[in-house]
Design an enzyme around this catalytic site. Structure first.
Site, short mmCIF file in Angstrom:
data_model
loop_
_atom_site.label_atom_id
_atom_site.label_comp_id
_atom_site.label_asym_id
_atom_site.label_seq_id
_atom_site.Cartn_x
_atom_site.Cartn_y
_atom_site.Cartn_z
N SER A 105 -41.09 -14.21 18.31
CA SER A 105 -40.96 -14.70 16.93
C SER A 105 -41.77 -15.93 16.60
O SER A 105 -41.84 -16.31 15.44
CB SER A 105 -39.49 -14.99 16.61
N TYR A 198 -31.04 -13.95 9.51
CA TYR A 198 -32.30 -13.69 10.20
C TYR A 198 -32.60 -12.20 10.21
O TYR A 198 -31.78 -11.40 10.69
CB TYR A 198 -32.18 -14.22 11.62
N SER A 199 -33.74 -11.81 9.66
CA SER A 199 -34.12 -10.40 9.62
C SER A 199 -35.61 -10.26 9.83
O SER A 199 -36.41 -10.82 9.08
CB SER A 199 -33.73 -9.78 8.26
N ASN A 200 -35.98 -9.49 10.83
CA ASN A 200 -37.40 -9.26 11.11
C ASN A 200 -38.10 -8.51 9.98
O ASN A 200 -39.32 -8.60 9.83
CB ASN A 200 -37.53 -8.48 12.43
N GLY A 343 -39.23 -17.76 20.50
CA GLY A 343 -39.26 -16.32 20.36
C GLY A 343 -38.85 -15.58 21.62
O GLY A 343 -38.95 -16.10 22.72
#
Length: 387
Positions: A105, A198-200, A343
């Site tokens: 991340s 939190y969302s990719n 990340g």
């Protein structure tokens, strides 16, 4: 590939959800290591290299990660690098000093920088709807790109469901639009701007936005606008189908559950992470990147100020962390904060950042660590930055 890996490239890795079995055809067991627990060492203003080495040794000898690497830069620009453990469990090879790892991340910060550069150029409006640039693309149950702003994407306040929770076990190449289709089959988590989660998927859409506005692949824009501009010599965005790591690197390992065999996952296709977590770098390059960013070498002041305007962050970040636009502030035990992201990606986890006065530290391990090991990684960073 398990859900803990799919949801990964997370700075704190407090993994949740069920864990899946790795497909046998894709996995070769290379060893078993037991995860342990130990209270994180206290940070000290007088901490030196021996204290940092002790912290890395804890990660290997107590927590059972195969290898740990660190790079620390002091206020005067002097850099020290550290390694411990084994770089390849099959051969017993040493850990390469400042070797390349998958940075998960941290990729989000690179993507956010490019978006904010385009904001500074007047090509994107930070508070404009995503649908302005990607008309009709972001649509679903409770999802409407005409109601989601670019800022909300970068800040994780859009309500878009996280596609990585719903991927299959297939270890293969994924096209970004395929990943978006996975997300859009699911209902919005909440109305845009009403919560933080939190969302990719947010950064998946941000990457598609960059490509639509510039007419170029995201990887090219990151390379030209960020990597080349600040001289990151060991950082790159893998090409489609590229699964090997280009330079010297420790092998990365996946563990399906505590006590399960460690599986060599170094060359598993990383495309499922794309704009949210696909990049490769080194600890020292990450220190250089975040240092250049905070020094104003990548963004005009107006956009950097926006990037550093934060909201309280929840899971998976630690207590007290705040999220800006692809940038996280984390409290230090000695006072103040450091700025970075961190990340987790299948086989690797990284943690670190920079302070306002130019100190920098980044730590990497070669598996997704246990909660205790994650705390120890955070403690090593805190110790290094509070010296």
């Amino acid at each position: 590939m398990g859900e803990q890996a799919r949801q990964a490239f997370r700075p704190s890795g407090r993994r949740s959800g069920r864990r899946r079995t790795v497909p046998a055809a894709a996995a070769v067991a290379v060893g078993i290591m037991t995860m342990g627990a130990l209270a994180p060492p206290a940070a000290s203003a007088a901490a030196g290299p021996d204290t940092l080495r002790k912290g890395l040794n804890t990660l290997v000898h107590t927590d059972g990660v195969p290898a740990a690497l660190a790079s620390v830069e002091d206020r005067d620009g002097r850099t020290r690098t550290y390694t411990t453990g084994v770089g390849d469990l099959a051969t017993g090879a040493k850990v390469p000093r400042d070797g390349q790892v998958r940075i998960g991340s941290n990729t989000k910060t690179f993507t956010a920088v490019v978006v904010l550069q385009l904001v500074g150029e007047g090509r994107i409006g930070l508070d404009a709807p995503v649908g302005t640039y990607l008309p009709g693309l972001v649509r679903g149950d409770g999802i409407d790109g005409r109601r989601i702003t670019v800022r909300q994407l970068l800040q994780h306040t859009s309500g878009l469901p996280d596609y990585s929770k719903y991927l299959s076990d297939d270890i293969r190449y994924y096209d970004p639009r395929e990943l978006l289709d996975v997300a859009l089959r699911h209902k919005a988590d909440f109305a845009p701007g009403t919560q933080w989660a939190y969302s990719n998927t947010n950064y998946l859409v941000a990457g598609l936005l960059v490509q639509k506005v510039t007419g170029h692949p995201l990887a090219e824009e990151i390379d030209r606008r960020v990597i080349g501009r600040v001289g990151l010599r060991h950082t790159y965005f893998p090409a489609p189908g590229e699964v090997t790591i280009r330079e010297r690197h420790p092998r990365g390992y996946y563990q399906d559950s505590a006590g399960a065999p460690l599986v060599d996952a170094t060359e598993w296709d990383p495309s499922w992470a794309w704009a949210a977590g696909q990049m490769v770098s080194t600890n020292s390059d990450l220190n250089r990147f975040f240092g250049a960013l905070l020094a104003g070498r990548l963004l005009p002041k107006a956009q950097l100020d926006q990037m550093r305007t934060t909201v309280p962050a929840g899971h998976p970040f630690p207590a007290g962390a705040r999220y800006g636009l692809g940038l996280v502030s984390t409290p230090l035990s000695c006072g103040g904060v450091y700025w970075g992201h961190g990340g987790s990606m299948t086989g690797y986890e990284t943690r670190g950042g920079v302070t306002e006065d130019g100190r920098a530290a980044d730590v990497a391990v070669t598996t997704q660590p246990s909660p205790a090991a994650q705390e120890h990684m955070a403690a090593v960073v805190d110790t290094a930055l509070c010296r």
